[in-house]
Motif scaffolding. Structure first.
Motif, short mmCIF file in Angstrom:
data_model
loop_
_atom_site.label_atom_id
_atom_site.label_comp_id
_atom_site.label_asym_id
_atom_site.label_seq_id
_atom_site.Cartn_x
_atom_site.Cartn_y
_atom_site.Cartn_z
N MET A 1 56.30 60.54 65.78
CA MET A 1 57.72 60.80 65.98
C MET A 1 57.99 61.38 67.36
O MET A 1 59.01 61.11 67.98
CB MET A 1 58.23 61.76 64.89
N GLU A 90 73.22 57.86 66.84
CA GLU A 90 72.58 57.18 65.71
C GLU A 90 73.52 57.05 64.52
O GLU A 90 73.51 56.03 63.82
CB GLU A 90 71.32 57.96 65.29
N GLY A 94 74.87 53.31 63.39
CA GLY A 94 74.23 52.91 62.13
C GLY A 94 72.72 52.90 62.20
O GLY A 94 72.07 52.61 61.20
N THR A 95 72.14 53.22 63.37
CA THR A 95 70.69 53.16 63.45
C THR A 95 70.02 54.26 62.63
O THR A 95 68.82 54.22 62.39
CB THR A 95 70.21 53.29 64.91
N PHE A 96 70.82 55.26 62.20
CA PHE A 96 70.22 56.28 61.34
C PHE A 96 69.73 55.66 60.05
O PHE A 96 68.76 56.13 59.46
CB PHE A 96 71.20 57.41 61.05
N ARG A 97 70.34 54.53 59.65
CA ARG A 97 69.88 53.86 58.42
C ARG A 97 68.52 53.22 58.64
O ARG A 97 67.79 52.94 57.69
CB ARG A 97 70.90 52.82 57.98
N LEU A 98 68.22 52.93 59.89
CA LEU A 98 66.89 52.41 60.21
C LEU A 98 65.92 53.57 60.34
O LEU A 98 64.82 53.55 59.80
CB LEU A 98 66.97 51.63 61.53
N ALA A 99 66.35 54.63 61.07
CA ALA A 99 65.45 55.74 61.35
C ALA A 99 65.07 56.52 60.09
O ALA A 99 63.92 56.92 59.92
CB ALA A 99 66.11 56.68 62.37
N TRP A 100 66.06 56.73 59.18
CA TRP A 100 65.78 57.58 58.03
C TRP A 100 65.08 56.83 56.90
O TRP A 100 64.81 57.41 55.87
CB TRP A 100 67.09 58.21 57.51
N THR A 101 64.84 55.51 57.09
CA THR A 101 64.07 54.79 56.08
C THR A 101 62.70 54.36 56.62
O THR A 101 62.02 53.56 56.01
CB THR A 101 64.82 53.56 55.54
N GLN A 102 62.34 54.89 57.79
CA GLN A 102 60.94 54.80 58.18
C GLN A 102 60.20 55.87 57.38
O GLN A 102 60.79 56.51 56.53
CB GLN A 102 60.78 55.06 59.69
N SER A 103 58.90 56.06 57.63
CA SER A 103 58.18 56.98 56.75
C SER A 103 58.10 58.40 57.29
O SER A 103 57.08 59.05 57.20
CB SER A 103 56.77 56.46 56.50
N VAL A 104 59.19 58.87 57.93
CA VAL A 104 59.21 60.27 58.36
C VAL A 104 60.34 60.97 57.64
O VAL A 104 61.40 60.40 57.43
CB VAL A 104 59.44 60.43 59.88
N SER A 105 60.10 62.24 57.30
CA SER A 105 61.14 63.00 56.62
C SER A 105 62.25 63.29 57.61
O SER A 105 62.04 63.32 58.83
CB SER A 105 60.57 64.31 56.09
N ARG A 106 63.43 63.52 57.05
CA ARG A 106 64.55 63.80 57.92
C ARG A 106 64.34 65.11 58.70
O ARG A 106 64.77 65.25 59.85
CB ARG A 106 65.83 63.90 57.10
#
Lengths: 349, 298, 130
Positions: A1, A90, A94-106
């Motif tokens: 990250m 983000e 709307g890229t937060f929808r991409l970022a928050w569904t990768q495998s890192v916690s918010r």
């Protein structure tokens, strides 16, 4: 990250880095020249140094103004362009929808982004202040007004940069739209700076008091508010590089004269002193024109009744105050960062 | 067979409005599930709840046996493609793959690179300059290369031209054939889903009105046409979903597990489209009659 | 290798269309025992249909004894469709041609001829009725 956060911030950081490098070269060259000038013009001067000093201070006037402007604007710019868009861009795209569904916690996502860009902001503020402070060192030796340039030197600007970034990040996360967030960041930052300068900084240290006779005052004169009866005013000094917070007229018994008492004094003992025909602009100190003798008599009369008490912060406390101011803004930044973190991780919307 | 998504009484509220209400369903794993419904039916809300972008206002949802959230162990097993395929416009294709590698422990770099190659995408091109279809394919690659167990796709082909749409579905089906991922994809066009889905969930205004295996549904529903009749007069084994009458003719959509032997009926096949529309209309009429019922009672 | 195509408007289930196309290919001699059918991956990658559909079609064909799945190798054609004697086929083709000539001579249009043909298929052979 961490690598990804840096990837996202890379372009703008490199651009700013290039600007800093250019600034470093400019200040290095001109700063060395200034130092030479100082040693040749000002240092060898024995008497009548005012002329030599003014001559020296008039050099590189454009660059002086430019650097002052840069120091004023830089933290705000950091807040608006690095802080506000950090989370907002983000959210808006709307890229937060991409970022928050990768495998890192918010949590990790927001902490890393805040850390990477936040530390860069602090570094930029620090480097900028370093360069500017170094460049101005000869000029500051001549002006001896360190508290007057307090927020453009040394470590205080680091606090401003950190705070501007943090408040930008928080407002961006809450407002969720880039332009309104940028505007709000600018407003909040300006408000905080003004508020701390006016209300907090004078109260961070316990001031000292100095008594002196009227004769030793830097300025003495009359001031008429709204075209009414003038009152006595004076500005005392506690020495070079100190910060005068206030100057009061005090009787021999220790009583501090109020404005109405000062007006009464002028009315009684200096009858020839009055507002010039047409009235002076309110709030301006007026050296009564055309009646020099009456002025001297009045001054002597005032000197018999009053002496001055100057409330001031000594020159030697400058660095303590710098650390305190840095502390205040770092604390505010920490609060804003905590708020941003909480907002992003707890409110799932 | 396990369930990939299980919801019990799930609901999500925005202020006073319930975007999803009393949603109870079980989506089996190992299928390609179509989530159908008109705009505003709650499909996106349901998907965002499933991948942890939203928290429920009521009820609960489990995905792959876990509560969705921002726990990396859960996120690892999911792949999500949001509506309009968001990508970082200023980053290149290659940088997106790098992001995938850095942020996902199970990332299959070889697969990702192979996909980009097969698609003919230029790795050094910025995502902002890609066409809609290319962005959708990039986003799909990102979702699949993290080797998820469940792929959730929100209206992935809605804004694509027919060729891009076909290519996207070809890629998706290939992935299913090779990797055996479960897929849930939504659309408001059933035609998009007919080719690829073997299980369907129909949502209307936040409620589930139909779920089931596609083959089973098509085998158990028929359209029967014949002389005009009252729907109540049909045998109880035939559940009437929809009735329409002309002057001398009636046509019914019925659900039954028994063969229709009465020779007076002409039985015609139903497409999935017809079937879903029949259920949607039935739900709409049911809602309308309850509202009028309330008005009358008052 | 056989290439499948899909007619979404025909009203026939997808898996059935695949089965029918294999039957037709066998009939026309385009597929012979020993030929390998395309993998599910290959079929879906060109048709964009659910892989389970392909597997279902292949299972049906296996039940009919026409193909067999060999794990790890693919699905292979093992049987033939019963084919009638080409001499018999030629005889029916000649009688059909005679019938068509007399129908045209009586003034029937091509559409009418097709309608008669379809009705006859439906009534006499009873296929394709729900």
């Amino acid at each position: 990250m961490t690598r990804f956060a840096w990837l996202q911030a890379r372009t703008q950081s490199l651009a700013v880095g290039a600007l800093l490098a250019a600034l470093a070269i400019t200040t290095a060259i001109t700063g060395v020249q200034l130092a030479h000038l100082y040693h040749s013009l000002v240092v060898p001067c024995q008497t009548g140094c005012d002329l030599a000093q003014n001559d020296f201070l008039s050099h590189d006037a454009f660059l002086q103004d430019a650097l002052v402007l840069l120091m004023r604007l830089a933290p705000g710019v950091i807040g608006i362009f690095w802080g506000a868009p950090l989370v907002t861009r983000e959210l808006e795209s709307g890229t937060f929808r991409l970022a928050w569904t990768q495998s890192v916690s918010r949590t990790r996502w927001v902490l890393t982004k805040l850390a990477v860009v936040g530390l860069t902001s602090v570094a930029v503020s620090g480097l900028l202040s370093l360069m500017v402070t170094w460049w101005f060192r000869a000029i500051d030796l001549v002006n001896l007004n360190q508290y007057g340039t307090f927020d453009m030197r040394d470590i205080a600007p680091i606090g401003y940069g950190a705070f501007a970034f943090a408040i930008g990040a928080l407002l961006g996360a809450v407002i969720r739209r880039t332009l309104p967030a940028m505007a709000a960041t600018l407003g909040a930052f300006v408000f905080a700076r003004v508020a701390v300068t006016l209300w907090v900084r004078p109260n961070l240290l316990v001031p000292r008091h100095l008594s002196s006779s009227l004769g030793g005052a830097e300025q003495f004169g009359f001031m008429s508010r709204n075209g009414g009866t003038p009152e006595l005013i004076a500005k005392g000094s506690a020495g070079p590089n100190s910060w005068t917070l206030s100057t009061h007229f005090v009787t021999s018994s220790g009583h501090v004269a109020s404005a109405s008492e000062l007006k009464a004094f002028v009315h009684q003992y200096c009858p020839q002193i009055g507002p010039p025909p047409g009235g002076p602009p309110p709030g301006k100190s007026v050296v009564a024109p055309g009646i020099p003798e009456a002025f001297q008599n009045c001054r002597a009369a005032a000197g018999r009744t009053y002496h001055l008490v100057v409330t001031y912060i000594p020159a030697g406390r400058y660095w303590t105050l710098q650390w305190l101011e840095l502390g205040v803004f770092l604390a505010l930044a920490a609060l804003a960062l905590a708020g941003c973190f909480w907002w992003v991780t707890r409110r799932t919307n | 067979m396990n369930a990939s998504v299980e919801a019990v009484g799930l609901g999500k509220r925005y202020g006073k409005r319930w975007a999803l209400k009393d949603c109870t369903l079980t989506i089996p794993s190992g299928r390609v599930v179509g989530l159908v419904g008109p705009n505003g039916a709650g499909k996106t809300t349901l998907m965002h709840l499933a991948v942890g972008l939203l928290a429920p206002s009521a009820g609960e949802i489990t995905v792959l046996g876990d509560r969705p959230g921002s726990d990396p162990a859960v996120l690892e097993r999911l792949g999500f493609l949001a509506q309009d395929s968001p990508t970082y416009a200023r980053l290149t294709v290659r940088q997106h793959l790098q992001m995938g590698e850095w942020l996902n422990p199970r990332w299959d770099a070889e697969f990702a690179a192979g996909r980009i190659d097969a698609l003919g995408l230029d790795p050094s091109q910025r995502a902002g300059t890609l066409s809609g279809g290319q962005r959708a394919q990039l986003a799909l690659t990102l979702a699949v290369a993290k080797r998820p167990e469940l792929l959730v796709l929100d209206e992935p082909v809605a804004s694509l031209d027919p060729l891009a749409r076909r290519e996207f579905l070809q890629t998706l089906m290939e992935v299913v054939a090779v990797q055996g991922v479960s897929v849930v994809l939504s659309s408001h066009l059933i035609a998009d889903l007919e080719r690829v889905c073997d299980y369907v969930v129909v949502l209307v205004t936040g409620r589930v009105v139909l779920t089931g295996d596609v083959d089973e549904l098509l085998a158990s529903h028929h359209r029967i046409t014949g002389p005009r009749r009252d729907p109540a007069s049909l045998p109880s084994s035939q559940q009437v979903i929809e009735a329409s009458h002309a002057e001398r003719q009636s046509s019914f959509v019925v659900r039954t597990s028994e063969p229709i032997l009465d020779p007076v009926w002409t039985v015609t096949p139903l497409t999935l489209d017809d079937l879903v529309l029949a259920y949607m209309r039935r739900d709409r009429d049911a809602v309308a009659s309850t509202t009028t019922g309330l008005a009358v009672a008052r | 290798m056989i290439e499948f195509h899909l007619d979404p408007t025909s009203g026939v289930a997808t898996y059935q269309q695949l089965v029918q196309q294999v039957h037709q290919a066998l009939q026309l001699g385009l597929l012979e025992p020993g030929d390998r059918l395309p993998t599910a991956q290959q079929v879906v990658s060109s048709l964009a249909i659910n892989p389970n559909t392909v597997l279902k079609a292949y299972r049906d064909l296996e039940r009919e004894g026409l193909v067999r799945a060999k794990p790890g190798l693919g699905t292979f054609v093992v049987g033939r469709l019963p084919r009638t004697d080409p001499v018999e086929q030629a005889r029916f083709r000649r009688s059909m041609a005679a019938w068509l000539r007399s129908a045209r001579g009586a003034g029937l249009s091509i559409d009418e001829i097709e309608a008669i043909y379809r009705t006859a298929i439906r009534d006499c052979l009873g296929e394709g009725v729900a």
